[in-house]
Write an enzyme that holds these catalytic residues in place. Structure first.
Site, PDB file in Angstrom:
ATOM      1  CB  SER A 127      -0.953   0.141   1.279  1.00 58.38           C
ATOM      2  OG  SER A 127      -1.430   1.329   1.548  1.00 58.38           O
ATOM      3  CD  GLU A 129      -2.370   5.200   4.449  1.00 62.74           C
ATOM      4  OE1 GLU A 129      -2.060   5.172   5.463  1.00 62.74           O
ATOM      5  OE2 GLU A 129      -2.895   6.187   3.863  1.00 62.74           O
ATOM      6  CE1 TYR A 153      -4.150  -1.666   5.241  1.00 62.41           C
ATOM      7  CE2 TYR A 153      -3.324   0.266   4.904  1.00 62.41           C
ATOM      8  CZ  TYR A 153      -3.725  -0.781   4.446  1.00 62.41           C
ATOM      9  OH  TYR A 153      -3.799  -1.348   3.229  1.00 62.41           O
TER      10      TYR A 153
HETATM   11  O1  G4F Z   1     -11.037   6.327   2.350  1.00 64.89           O
HETATM   12  P1  G4F Z   1      -9.755   6.448   3.275  1.00 64.89           P
HETATM   13  O2  G4F Z   1     -10.193   5.667   4.538  1.00 64.89           O
HETATM   14  O3  G4F Z   1      -8.578   5.746   2.577  1.00 64.89           O
HETATM   15  P2  G4F Z   1      -6.982   5.773   3.056  1.00 64.89           P
HETATM   16  O4  G4F Z   1      -6.928   5.790   4.671  1.00 64.89           O
HETATM   17  O5  G4F Z   1      -6.350   6.641   2.522  1.00 64.89           O
HETATM   18  O6  G4F Z   1      -6.444   4.221   2.894  1.00 64.89           O
HETATM   19  C1  G4F Z   1      -7.130   3.741   1.741  1.00 64.89           C
HETATM   20  O7  G4F Z   1      -6.119   3.671   0.801  1.00 64.89           O
HETATM   21  C2  G4F Z   1      -4.768   2.834   1.109  1.00 64.89           C
HETATM   22  C3  G4F Z   1      -3.693   2.965  -0.083  1.00 64.89           C
HETATM   23  O8  G4F Z   1      -3.130   4.222   0.154  1.00 64.89           O
HETATM   24  C4  G4F Z   1      -4.909   1.663   1.455  1.00 64.89           C
HETATM   25  F1  G4F Z   1      -4.019   0.696   1.747  1.00 64.89           F
HETATM   26  C5  G4F Z   1      -6.112   1.353   2.746  1.00 64.89           C
HETATM   27  O9  G4F Z   1      -6.305  -0.051   2.963  1.00 64.89           O
HETATM   28  C6  G4F Z   1      -7.185   2.012   2.368  1.00 64.89           C
HETATM   29  O10 G4F Z   1      -7.886   1.340   1.048  1.00 64.89           O
HETATM   30  O11 G4F Z   1      -9.476   7.940   3.666  1.00 64.89           O
HETATM   31  C7  G4F Z   1      -8.992   8.773   2.600  1.00 64.89           C
HETATM   32  C8  G4F Z   1      -8.808  10.260   3.145  1.00 64.89           C
HETATM   33  C9  G4F Z   1      -8.039   9.974   4.521  1.00 64.89           C
HETATM   34  O12 G4F Z   1      -6.954  11.282   4.374  1.00 64.89           O
HETATM   35  C10 G4F Z   1      -9.070  10.383   5.487  1.00 64.89           C
HETATM   36  O13 G4F Z   1      -8.236  10.958   6.854  1.00 64.89           O
HETATM   37  O14 G4F Z   1     -10.064  10.730   3.529  1.00 64.89           O
HETATM   38  C11 G4F Z   1     -10.004  11.403   4.776  1.00 64.89           C
HETATM   39  N1  G4F Z   1     -11.292  11.315   5.363  1.00 64.89           N
HETATM   40  C12 G4F Z   1     -12.033  12.471   5.560  1.00 64.89           C
HETATM   41  N2  G4F Z   1     -13.107  12.165   6.270  1.00 64.89           N
HETATM   42  C13 G4F Z   1     -11.967  10.174   5.734  1.00 64.89           C
HETATM   43  C14 G4F Z   1     -13.060  10.652   6.331  1.00 64.89           C
HETATM   44  N3  G4F Z   1     -11.795   8.890   5.504  1.00 64.89           N
HETATM   45  C15 G4F Z   1     -12.811   7.935   5.958  1.00 64.89           C
HETATM   46  N4  G4F Z   1     -12.577   6.712   5.893  1.00 64.89           N
HETATM   47  N5  G4F Z   1     -13.999   8.341   6.749  1.00 64.89           N
HETATM   48  C16 G4F Z   1     -14.334   9.910   6.742  1.00 64.89           C
HETATM   49  O15 G4F Z   1     -15.134  10.158   7.209  1.00 64.89           O
END
Ligand code: G4F
Length: 323
Positions: A127, A129, A153
């Protein structure tokens, strides 16, 4: 007929990969973690269930004996290790389980292959990440960018990534890391930000909700489509030699931009509905991700079917019909 084993076959990526491999005439097998409501576990693979139902096994990445039994039974030519606790924020709530499922889980799989002498090629879902907040001076992350994980993670993924390299170099296993940047689709888990925003906006449009609570709106991500990326997973196992490759679109957008685009497509203004809720903030944030695919483009023909816009359109259309 080639045999493939997919851990996490019922996830977003697993389900698209299974479809892709069935189209290529593979004999597709998959590992599923038991759940007391089995329908929840097979929701994403219902449409191919009749074809693969006899090839699904209950196993757990934390239970090496269950992996051993499946690998011995299937004797796969290719193993795609997609199983994980994949939610970054949740990894702060469940750090030990996250490390077990991803880090020790990958080691369990590698040890099964090594100890049984299986010749299976292994794809590891690594990832972006893992980079944490390291960015090269040109604004991109690439294979040589230092890896400084900022979540449990990401630490677990980095351990798995290094184990893959270690087993490749030490034992000659054909083990490849795809360093995938964020990838989305209508099948994305509903607590990840893309689907959460699209579902929230569609609900507001239909009068089923008034507001949408989110965390950090300023982080940027390089969002591709899962369907495009599973093809790359397969291509990495068809190369003459295994390696580690970044897979990304090379374009990034902020969460705020994603809100703006989605709400605008539905004729609304996100500023009137989206608010920040500290519950969705993370103890540490990865601020900016944008991947450089120069190395990948040197070994395969890179062409994606989806753009950021067509991906959002597909997700909106799916949820407009579904909700
Ligand atoms: O959609 P996210 O939860 O994805 P994140 O954390 O980037 O991780 C995903 O991508 C990775 C690859 O880079 C994978 F390895 C991992 O398994 C997963 O699939 O969040 C994306 C962004 C973050 O910056 C988070 O802080 O969105 C921001 N965000 C803002 N509000 C939110 C929210 N994320 C989530 N999940 N929920 C919110 O309400």
């Amino acid at each position: 007929m080639k045999k493939a084993l997919i851990t996490g076959i019922n996830g977003q990526d697993g389900s698209y990969l299974a479809e892709f491999l069935l189209d290529k005439d593979y004999d597709v097998h998959g590992i599923i973690k038991r759940n007391s409501i089995p329908e929840n576990q097979t929701a994403r693979i219902q449409h191919i269930y009749p074809v693969i139902k006899n090839n699904l096994y209950h196993a757990d990445m934390c239970d090496m004996s269950s992996l051993l039994s499946v690998v011995q039974r299937v004797q796969p030519d290719e193993i795609y290790n997609l199983a994980a606790q994949s939610h970054v924020r949740v990894s702060f709530d469940q750090p030990i389980y996250t490390l077990d499922a991803i880090g020790r889980g990958t080691l369990n799989l590698l040890e099964v292959v090594r100890l049984t002498g299986a010749t299976s090629k292994i794809y590891q879902a690594s990832s972006s990440e893992m980079f944490g907040n390291s960015i090269d001076t040109d604004g991109f992350q690439r294979e040589t960018t230092p890896m400084n994980p900022v979540s449990p993670y990401a630490c677990a993924k980095l351990l798995a990534y290094n184990l893959i390299k270690c087993y490749r170099e030490s034992y000659g296993l054909f083990a490849a890391n795809g360093i995938l940047f964020n990838h989305e689709s209508p099948r994305r888990g509903t607590s990840f930000v893309t689907n959460k925003i699209v579902i929230g906006a569609v609900k507001i449009k239909k009068g089923l909700a008034r507001n949408l609570a989110l965390g950090n709106l300023d982080s940027t991500r390089d969002w591709g489509h899962a369907k495009d990326y599973v093809k790359i997973m397969w291509q990495l196992l068809q190369l003459d030699n295994p390696g580690d490759y970044v897979c990304a679109t090379g374009q990034s957008h902020s969460v705020r931009e994603l809100c703006d685009t989605t709400f605008r497509k539905l004729g609304m203004d996100y500023k009137e509905h989206v608010f920040q809720d500290p519950r969705f903030l993370r103890p540490a944030e990865l601020n900016d991700l944008k991947g450089c695919t120069k190395k990948l483009a040197g070994v395969i023909d890179l062409n994606f079917d989806y753009t950021f816009d067509t991906m959002i359109d597909e997700m909106i259309n799916y949820w407009m019909e579904k909700l």
